[in-house]
Design a protein around this motif. Structure first.
Motif, mmCIF file in Angstrom:
data_model
loop_
_atom_site.group_PDB
_atom_site.id
_atom_site.type_symbol
_atom_site.label_atom_id
_atom_site.label_comp_id
_atom_site.label_asym_id
_atom_site.label_seq_id
_atom_site.Cartn_x
_atom_site.Cartn_y
_atom_site.Cartn_z
ATOM 1 N N ARG A 1 0.829 -1.209 0.000
ATOM 2 C CA ARG A 1 0.000 0.000 0.000
ATOM 3 C C ARG A 1 0.866 1.263 0.000
ATOM 4 O O ARG A 1 0.541 2.260 -0.668
ATOM 5 C CB ARG A 1 -0.944 -0.005 1.206
ATOM 6 C CG ARG A 1 -2.002 -1.106 1.145
ATOM 7 C CD ARG A 1 -2.840 -1.128 2.424
ATOM 8 N NE ARG A 1 -3.538 0.129 2.617
ATOM 9 C CZ ARG A 1 -4.733 0.406 2.104
ATOM 10 N NH1 ARG A 1 -5.353 -0.491 1.364
ATOM 11 N NH2 ARG A 1 -5.311 1.571 2.327
ATOM 12 N N THR A 2 1.972 1.214 0.713
ATOM 13 C CA THR A 2 2.892 2.346 0.719
ATOM 14 C C THR A 2 3.485 2.570 -0.660
ATOM 15 O O THR A 2 3.562 3.713 -1.147
ATOM 16 C CB THR A 2 4.015 2.107 1.747
ATOM 17 O OG1 THR A 2 3.444 1.890 3.038
ATOM 18 C CG2 THR A 2 4.957 3.293 1.809
ATOM 19 N N TYR A 3 3.894 1.472 -1.299
ATOM 20 C CA TYR A 3 4.446 1.592 -2.654
ATOM 21 C C TYR A 3 3.391 2.116 -3.623
ATOM 22 O O TYR A 3 3.701 2.920 -4.525
ATOM 23 C CB TYR A 3 4.966 0.242 -3.138
ATOM 24 C CG TYR A 3 6.138 -0.307 -2.353
ATOM 25 C CD1 TYR A 3 7.108 0.537 -1.817
ATOM 26 C CD2 TYR A 3 6.285 -1.676 -2.157
ATOM 27 C CE1 TYR A 3 8.185 0.032 -1.100
ATOM 28 C CE2 TYR A 3 7.360 -2.194 -1.458
ATOM 29 C CZ TYR A 3 8.298 -1.342 -0.927
ATOM 30 O OH TYR A 3 9.367 -1.850 -0.225
ATOM 31 N N ALA A 4 2.161 1.669 -3.472
ATOM 32 C CA ALA A 4 1.096 2.118 -4.370
ATOM 33 C C ALA A 4 0.873 3.627 -4.226
ATOM 34 O O ALA A 4 0.649 4.334 -5.221
ATOM 35 C CB ALA A 4 -0.191 1.356 -4.077
ATOM 36 N N TRP A 5 0.913 4.129 -2.993
ATOM 37 C CA TRP A 5 0.752 5.571 -2.775
ATOM 38 C C TRP A 5 1.879 6.338 -3.460
ATOM 39 O O TRP A 5 1.650 7.359 -4.115
ATOM 40 C CB TRP A 5 0.726 5.872 -1.282
ATOM 41 C CG TRP A 5 0.394 7.296 -0.957
ATOM 42 C CD1 TRP A 5 -0.853 7.832 -0.760
ATOM 43 C CD2 TRP A 5 1.327 8.379 -0.797
ATOM 44 N NE1 TRP A 5 -0.753 9.178 -0.492
ATOM 45 C CE2 TRP A 5 0.567 9.539 -0.508
ATOM 46 C CE3 TRP A 5 2.713 8.483 -0.880
ATOM 47 C CZ2 TRP A 5 1.167 10.776 -0.293
ATOM 48 C CZ3 TRP A 5 3.308 9.720 -0.685
ATOM 49 C CH2 TRP A 5 2.545 10.847 -0.383
ATOM 50 N N LEU A 6 3.113 5.836 -3.314
ATOM 51 C CA LEU A 6 4.255 6.502 -3.943
ATOM 52 C C LEU A 6 4.150 6.458 -5.467
ATOM 53 O O LEU A 6 4.437 7.440 -6.154
ATOM 54 C CB LEU A 6 5.559 5.834 -3.493
ATOM 55 C CG LEU A 6 6.040 6.175 -2.081
ATOM 56 C CD1 LEU A 6 7.139 5.219 -1.654
ATOM 57 C CD2 LEU A 6 6.551 7.619 -2.032
ATOM 58 N N ALA B 1 1.646 6.524 -7.250
ATOM 59 C CA ALA B 1 0.608 7.430 -7.748
ATOM 60 C C ALA B 1 1.034 8.893 -7.722
ATOM 61 O O ALA B 1 0.319 9.756 -8.240
ATOM 62 C CB ALA B 1 -0.665 7.259 -6.919
ATOM 63 N N ARG B 2 2.203 9.193 -7.113
ATOM 64 C CA ARG B 2 2.660 10.583 -7.076
ATOM 65 C C ARG B 2 3.201 10.976 -8.454
ATOM 66 O O ARG B 2 3.792 10.157 -9.165
ATOM 67 C CB ARG B 2 3.789 10.765 -6.053
ATOM 68 C CG ARG B 2 3.470 10.430 -4.589
ATOM 69 C CD ARG B 2 2.222 11.089 -4.093
ATOM 70 N NE ARG B 2 1.098 10.142 -4.138
ATOM 71 C CZ ARG B 2 -0.158 10.474 -3.998
ATOM 72 N NH1 ARG B 2 -0.490 11.731 -3.843
ATOM 73 N NH2 ARG B 2 -1.113 9.560 -4.033
ATOM 74 N N HIS C 1 2.316 10.820 4.620
ATOM 75 C CA HIS C 1 1.385 9.690 4.490
ATOM 76 C C HIS C 1 1.794 8.611 5.484
ATOM 77 O O HIS C 1 2.977 8.460 5.798
ATOM 78 C CB HIS C 1 1.424 9.130 3.063
ATOM 79 C CG HIS C 1 0.459 8.001 2.830
ATOM 80 N ND1 HIS C 1 -0.905 8.198 2.737
ATOM 81 C CD2 HIS C 1 0.656 6.658 2.690
ATOM 82 C CE1 HIS C 1 -1.504 7.041 2.525
ATOM 83 N NE2 HIS C 1 -0.583 6.092 2.497
ATOM 84 N N GLU C 2 0.793 7.849 5.949
ATOM 85 C CA GLU C 2 1.070 6.785 6.911
ATOM 86 C C GLU C 2 0.205 5.573 6.605
ATOM 87 O O GLU C 2 -0.946 5.709 6.203
ATOM 88 C CB GLU C 2 0.807 7.264 8.335
ATOM 89 C CG GLU C 2 1.225 6.264 9.408
ATOM 90 C CD GLU C 2 1.111 6.846 10.815
ATOM 91 O OE1 GLU C 2 1.618 6.220 11.749
ATOM 92 O OE2 GLU C 2 0.494 7.929 10.954
ATOM 93 N N GLU C 3 0.808 4.395 6.747
ATOM 94 C CA GLU C 3 0.096 3.119 6.597
ATOM 95 C C GLU C 3 0.301 2.328 7.888
ATOM 96 O O GLU C 3 1.247 1.534 8.002
ATOM 97 C CB GLU C 3 0.620 2.335 5.391
ATOM 98 C CG GLU C 3 0.296 2.937 4.046
ATOM 99 C CD GLU C 3 -1.168 2.808 3.675
ATOM 100 O OE1 GLU C 3 -1.888 2.033 4.357
ATOM 101 O OE2 GLU C 3 -1.602 3.486 2.721
#
Length: 473
Positions: free
Chosen positions: A367-372, A374-375, A460-462
């Motif tokens: 999920r952290t990688y997915a957020w990154l 998408a930047r 951001h935090e997961e």
């Protein structure tokens, strides 16, 4: 070496061993151990005459992975830019390794014993976890068995060449050199042992000098020194005790149900197996003082005892030698005892996992990688595992710089034009049994600096992944 003739029964067993290994490929998601990603990047870089991390700014030299395995994979890199074919090649090589185990063991025992050793290797969960993974332990195991075969056959030149290949595959090859040279020591001429040792010594010296010229030191030796920083005179002894317990648990856990692998039962069983193998090692050396397998195993165990990092994959090249030593210690009871161990391993560990998702099928920080990812890019990510994290985030990566204060860390990150800083708590750094190790303390100190809101902004935090992303202010 001449290819051994494989009887029909043995061919059937060895084919089953190969298929079992392939059935577990890939044993882990690509990049989990980061060294596998280094191998991939090094192979791709070699096609353009470089040896560096292509995904990092400035393409810094790769000194953590020696060049033999990436060089063998370079032909694939000429045609492939994705890791899939590389993983397939690694899986096929590992699937063929039980044949090498069988061929080496049948020179020292009968056909049944050799097949039991090959089957124990192929069904070992530690081995299956590396199926289709680009780690150097896979080719190292094959080269080690070939080197022992050559040493036992009295071929000094071939043994020397294989010794050089070993140390340029993994620095751990230095630990098995005494074993490769042992059969040639004590002869009237000094030439044979020199022919064995000199190529490896020159190869390792050349690799060390190249690393020093490119980055100031040899990666593996640098991190080895870091694990004992500030540990005092008792540090190596404490490390040996921790390592003995950890590796005993890893080996013993291969034959127990999953609920028992992290408890004292696994350590007790592993210690019993280790003690029996040690007895077998001594029995073998009494019969033949220059036994190359015995000295290679002893050197490898000594290295693991004092090496400050613990990873289960380190045991992979030792499994064939340990099974042989175990058989020596068991004597006449070897065949039934090894058959029982094989049944336990298959029943408790291997077959229940067949066809089921593994614990490392997907990144822990998905999920952290997915957020990154998408930047909007381009962007630069800094972390303690920069190659792995940046690969899965789809951006360039750089190491988290060592700094003494939060202000110094923020300044260093801004100087490098870092956009995101990844904090991932609870990661496996190979120091699971030493919470006070210097590398772990440094990481925790750097993570603590990220909480200083004067210099860092949390983006951001997961919580489920124990991960957070920051930006230097």
């Amino acid at each position: 070496m001449n290819a051994p003739r494989i009887p029909p029964r043995s061919a059937l067993v060895l084919a089953a061993c190969a298929l079992l290994i392939l059935a577990f490929a890939p044993g882990q998601y690509f990049g989990r151990q980061e060294d596998d990603l280094m191998v991939f990047l090094a192979a791709r870089a070699l096609t353009s005459g470089r040896y560096c991390a292509l995904t990092s700014p400035g393409c810094p030299a790769i000194t953590m992975v020696a060049p033999v395995w990436p060089a063998l994979l370079t032909p694939l890199a000429l045609f492939c830019e994705r890791p899939g074919p590389f993983q397939a090649a690694a899986g096929l090589l590992l699937a063929l390794t039980p044949v090498a185990v069988w061929a080496w063991l049948r020179r020292r025992a009968d056909e049944t014993m050799a097949l039991l050793g090959a089957a124990l290797f192929a069904s070992c969960p530690l081995v299956l976890a590396q199926s289709g993974v680009l780690m150097t332990e896979v080719p190292f195991t094959t080269l080690l068995l070939a080197g022992l075969w050559s040493a036992e056959s009295g071929r000094a030149a071939a043994t020397g060449a294989l010794g050089a290949a070993l140390v340029l595959t993994r620095a751990a090859g230095l630990a098995v050199l005494p074993g490769l040279a042992a059969p040639f020591v004590g002869r009237k001429k000094i030439a044979p042992p020199a022919v064995v040792v000199l190529p490896a010594a020159l190869a390792f010296a050349a690799w060390t000098l190249w690393c020093r010229a490119r980055s100031g030191g040899l990666g593996k030796l640098s991190i080895a020194a870091a694990t004992y920083a500030g540990a005092g005179w008792s540090g190596p002894l404490r490390a040996a005790a921790r390592n003995a317990y950890w590796y005993a648990s890893e080996w013993g856990g291969c034959f127990l149900p999953p609920r028992l692998v992290d408890g004292p039962a696994a350590a007790a069983l592993g210690a019993a197996l280790g003690a029996t193998a040690a007895w077998g090692l001594m029995r073998s050396l009494r019969r033949r003082r220059d036994d190359p397998a015995a000295w290679a195993l002893a050197g490898s165990v000594l290295l693991l005892a004092f090496w400050g990092w613990q990873y289960e994959r380190y045991l992979l090249p030792l499994i064939p030698l340990s099974v042989w030593a175990l058989a020596q210690g068991l004597g006449r009871a070897a065949k039934p005892a090894l058959a029982v161990l094989l049944a336990l391993q298959l029943g408790a560990q291997t077959l229940p996992r067949l066809g089921r998702p593994g614990p490392w099928d997907r990144p822990e920080l998905s999920r952290t990688y997915a957020w990154l990812a998408a930047r909007p890019g381009p962007a630069l990510l800094s972390s303690t595992q920069p190659l792995r994290d940046s690969w899965h985030a789809g951006m360039a990566g750089a190491s988290l710089p060592d700094s003494a204060t939060a202000a110094a860390l923020a300044s260093a990150l801004k100087a490098r034009r870092v956009n995101f800083v990844l904090r991932a708590d609870g990661q496996d750094y190979g120091l699971s049994n030493d919470p006070n190790a210097a590398p772990r303390r440094r990481v925790e100190a750097l993570y603590g600096f990220l909480d200083d809101e004067r210099f860092f902004l949390k983006l951001h935090e997961e919580p489920a992944e124990r991960a957070a992303l920051y930006a230097p202010r």
